[in-house]
Design an enzyme around this catalytic site. Structure first.
Site, PDB file in Angstrom:
ATOM      1  CG  HIS A 177      -1.230  -4.680   3.431  1.00  0.00           C
ATOM      2  ND1 HIS A 177      -0.584  -3.570   2.937  1.00  0.00           N
ATOM      3  CD2 HIS A 177      -0.373  -5.729   3.243  1.00  0.00           C
ATOM      4  CE1 HIS A 177       0.609  -3.927   2.475  1.00  0.00           C
ATOM      5  NE2 HIS A 177       0.756  -5.230   2.644  1.00  0.00           N
ATOM      6  CG  HIS A 231      -2.114   0.335   8.931  1.00  0.00           C
ATOM      7  ND1 HIS A 231      -2.382   1.512   8.279  1.00  0.00           N
ATOM      8  CD2 HIS A 231      -1.598  -0.504   7.995  1.00  0.00           C
ATOM      9  CE1 HIS A 231      -2.057   1.396   7.006  1.00  0.00           C
ATOM     10  NE2 HIS A 231      -1.569   0.182   6.814  1.00  0.00           N
TER      11      HIS A 231
END
Length: 337
Positions: A177, A231
């Protein structure tokens, strides 16, 4: 948009235009083929098993809860990183240079940066195999699982039956992303900076704010990945840097340096027109003096300068800005001489 294409495909000798369009299509076909193949590769690698690092069931950094609903799901990412820049670059184009060629190479450069970034990101995820912060929630270890006395645990202790969730659990590094949002919005930022002549040595801070605004959006997307525990912070930083670097690399394939006095204009097509005119909107060349000239920019690169008709039909404030930037550069060079 229709007007742009009609202007590009109309005018001049039909036979000559057809020949040039064919040559032009052939010259840029490899660019599009490569970008399409890289895009296919990006999506094809989603289902690859990939390497899975061993982990500890006592590791506090991978014990975060699994977020079923992400703040920025994949479909939203594609709109932010791909659709939004394509639309906004068209708006910027129509507000300034009004050139079909500029829009073509801006979209080509944008997609090139995205697919290169995506391919690098996917290969890295598969080969690095770093566990996500929510790995244990995905894995659902067998109750009472403990690490071996002299080692770490493997996915053998997982009871998760959803293959997709398991595959995705070891794809933390780098953040996709983050890399894609900075690749798409980063290219848009460079494109806008070029049109505004951000580095014209005159320091208009409103131009700086406009140019970096897309990067704020990319930053918010990157931050959301840590908020969703998808993440680690290192993954987000690495992905952001990757996307930004590749976006600038892609931008410079088709546009001059941001410090160039002609930063608002793309490089010339690989196949020149017999009349020397780039396809533009509302651009008329009544005399030979109105035809394009070729100047060397500040990097010594040859850039085709479109004739005076470009942007004449109410180009707006953006057009005024980049014309003022050129006048300032010319005055500076005359003073130095």
């Amino acid at each position: 948009m229709v007007a742009i294409f009609s202007e590009f495909f109309g005018g001049g000798s039909k036979k000559t235009d057809n020949k040039r369009r064919l040559k032009l299509a052939k010259s840029y076909a490899p660019d599009w083929i490569i970008t399409i193949l890289l895009a296919v590769l990006f999506f094809a690698l989603n289902d690859v098993h990939g390497f899975r690092r061993e982990f500890s069931v006592n590791d506090e950094t991978i014990r975060f809860p699994y977020a079923v609903h992400e703040r920025v799901p994949d479909i939203a990412l594609y709109f932010i990183a791909v659709v939004a820049p394509i639309i906004l670059q068209l708006v910027i184009n129509l507000s300034s240079v009004r050139s079909f060629w500029d829009y073509h190479v801006s979209v080509l450069g944008l997609i090139l940066g995205l697919v290169i970034t995506g391919a690098i990101t996917q290969f890295s995820k598969i080969t690095v195999g770093r566990p996500r912060p929510d790995l244990l929630s995905r894995c659902i270890p067998i109750p009472g699982s403990q690490d071996p006395t002299y080692g770490l645990s493997t996915d053998a202790i997982c009871t998760q039956t959803d293959t997709a969730i398991m595959i995705d659990g070891w794809r933390s590094f780098p953040s996709g992303h983050s890399s894609l949002s900075f690749a798409g919005l980063g290219f848009l930022s460079f494109y806008l900076a070029g049109k505004l002549h951000l580095f014209d040595t005159r320091g208009h801070h409103f131009k700086a704010w406009l140019s970096v605004t897309p990067l704020f959006g990319a930053t918010l997307v990157a931050i959301s990945r840590t908020m969703d525990s998808r993440h680690h912070w290192q993954d987000v930083i690495a992905g952001s840097i990757l996307g930004l670097v590749v976006s600038y690399f892609a931008y410079r394939q088709y546009f001059p340096s941001l410090a160039s006095p002609v930063s608002h204009r793309p490089y010339s097509p690989r196949v020149s027109r017999e009349d020397g005119v780039l396809p533009t909107i509302n651009a008329q060349y009544p005399s030979p003096s109105a035809l394009p000239q070729y100047n060397d920019n500040s990097d010594g690169e040859q850039v085709e300068l479109v004739g005076g008709g470009v942007g004449k039909a109410d180009p707006g404030r953006l057009g005024d800005i980049w014309r003022e930037g050129e006048d300032h550069e010319l005055e500076s060079r005359e003073d130095q001489a």
